[in-house]
Design a protein around this motif. Structure first.
Motif, PDB file in Angstrom:
ATOM      1  N   GLU A 287       0.568  -1.429   0.173  1.00  0.00           N
ATOM      2  CA  GLU A 287      -0.086   0.117   0.171  1.00  0.00           C
ATOM      3  C   GLU A 287       1.085   1.249   0.079  1.00  0.00           C
ATOM      4  O   GLU A 287       0.496   2.115  -1.077  1.00  0.00           O
ATOM      5  CB  GLU A 287      -1.129   0.570   1.305  1.00  0.00           C
ATOM      6  N   ARG A 288       2.250   1.093   0.753  1.00  0.00           N
ATOM      7  CA  ARG A 288       2.715   2.491  -0.076  1.00  0.00           C
ATOM      8  C   ARG A 288       3.586   2.845  -0.631  1.00  0.00           C
ATOM      9  O   ARG A 288       3.452   3.722  -0.882  1.00  0.00           O
ATOM     10  CB  ARG A 288       3.645   2.296   2.310  1.00  0.00           C
ATOM     11  N   GLU A 289       4.009   1.553  -1.560  1.00  0.00           N
ATOM     12  CA  GLU A 289       4.608   1.658  -2.814  1.00  0.00           C
ATOM     13  C   GLU A 289       3.104   2.082  -3.390  1.00  0.00           C
ATOM     14  O   GLU A 289       4.388   2.827  -4.442  1.00  0.00           O
ATOM     15  CB  GLU A 289       4.874   0.247  -3.143  1.00  0.00           C
ATOM     16  N   GLN A 290       2.447   1.580  -3.439  1.00  0.00           N
ATOM     17  CA  GLN A 290       1.529   1.906  -4.337  1.00  0.00           C
ATOM     18  C   GLN A 290       1.312   3.562  -4.240  1.00  0.00           C
ATOM     19  O   GLN A 290       0.988   4.177  -4.988  1.00  0.00           O
ATOM     20  CB  GLN A 290      -0.355   1.268  -4.365  1.00  0.00           C
ATOM     21  N   ARG A 291       0.870   3.803  -2.570  1.00  0.00           N
ATOM     22  CA  ARG A 291       0.342   5.075  -2.725  1.00  0.00           C
ATOM     23  C   ARG A 291       1.619   6.081  -3.190  1.00  0.00           C
ATOM     24  O   ARG A 291       1.801   6.959  -3.480  1.00  0.00           O
ATOM     25  CB  ARG A 291       0.823   5.899  -0.788  1.00  0.00           C
ATOM     26  N   ALA A 292       3.210   6.142  -3.033  1.00  0.00           N
ATOM     27  CA  ALA A 292       3.946   6.244  -3.407  1.00  0.00           C
ATOM     28  C   ALA A 292       4.702   6.606  -5.043  1.00  0.00           C
ATOM     29  O   ALA A 292       4.506   7.300  -4.842  1.00  0.00           O
ATOM     30  CB  ALA A 292       5.867   6.008  -2.823  1.00  0.00           C
ATOM     31  N   ALA A 293       3.944   5.346  -5.370  1.00  0.00           N
ATOM     32  CA  ALA A 293       3.776   5.334  -6.825  1.00  0.00           C
ATOM     33  C   ALA A 293       3.104   6.261  -7.634  1.00  0.00           C
ATOM     34  O   ALA A 293       3.193   7.601  -8.349  1.00  0.00           O
ATOM     35  CB  ALA A 293       3.742   3.793  -7.988  1.00  0.00           C
ATOM     36  N   ALA A 294       1.600   6.291  -6.590  1.00  0.00           N
ATOM     37  CA  ALA A 294       0.436   7.518  -7.001  1.00  0.00           C
ATOM     38  C   ALA A 294       0.906   8.951  -6.689  1.00  0.00           C
ATOM     39  O   ALA A 294       0.945   9.654  -7.974  1.00  0.00           O
ATOM     40  CB  ALA A 294      -0.773   7.205  -6.260  1.00  0.00           C
ATOM     41  N   GLU A 295       1.493   9.244  -6.200  1.00  0.00           N
ATOM     42  CA  GLU A 295       2.127  10.771  -5.557  1.00  0.00           C
ATOM     43  C   GLU A 295       3.042  10.716  -6.140  1.00  0.00           C
ATOM     44  O   GLU A 295       3.375  12.168  -7.370  1.00  0.00           O
ATOM     45  CB  GLU A 295       2.932  10.123  -4.528  1.00  0.00           C
TER      46      GLU A 295
END
Length: 72
Positions: free
Chosen positions: A4-12
């Motif tokens: 989830e953190r990686e997905q949020r970082a990628a989205a950011e």
């Protein structure tokens, strides 16, 4: 949680890339428009039959547009 953190970082990162792209497009468009204003004011400045007062106003407009382009 890590995924989830990686997905949020990628989205950011994607959001920031898009924001930078939009800013660059706006910068380019504004620079182009300011250049056209300066060019048109310069043409008006030397137009035959234009009063000295109006020619001076066109010169100031041309100068202001050129300065704004430089600051951009």
């Amino acid at each position: 949680e890590r995924l989830e953190r990686e997905q949020r970082a990628a989205a950011e990162r994607a959001r920031l890339r898009e924001r930078a792209r939009i800013a660059q497009d706006m910068h380019d468009a504004l620079g182009h428009e300011l250049s056209l204003i300066a060019l048109r004011a310069g043409a008006l400045q030397v137009a035959p039959g234009l009063s000295a007062e109006h020619s001076a106003s066109a010169a100031r407009l041309r100068g202001a547009a050129a300065e704004a382009t430089d600051r951009l």
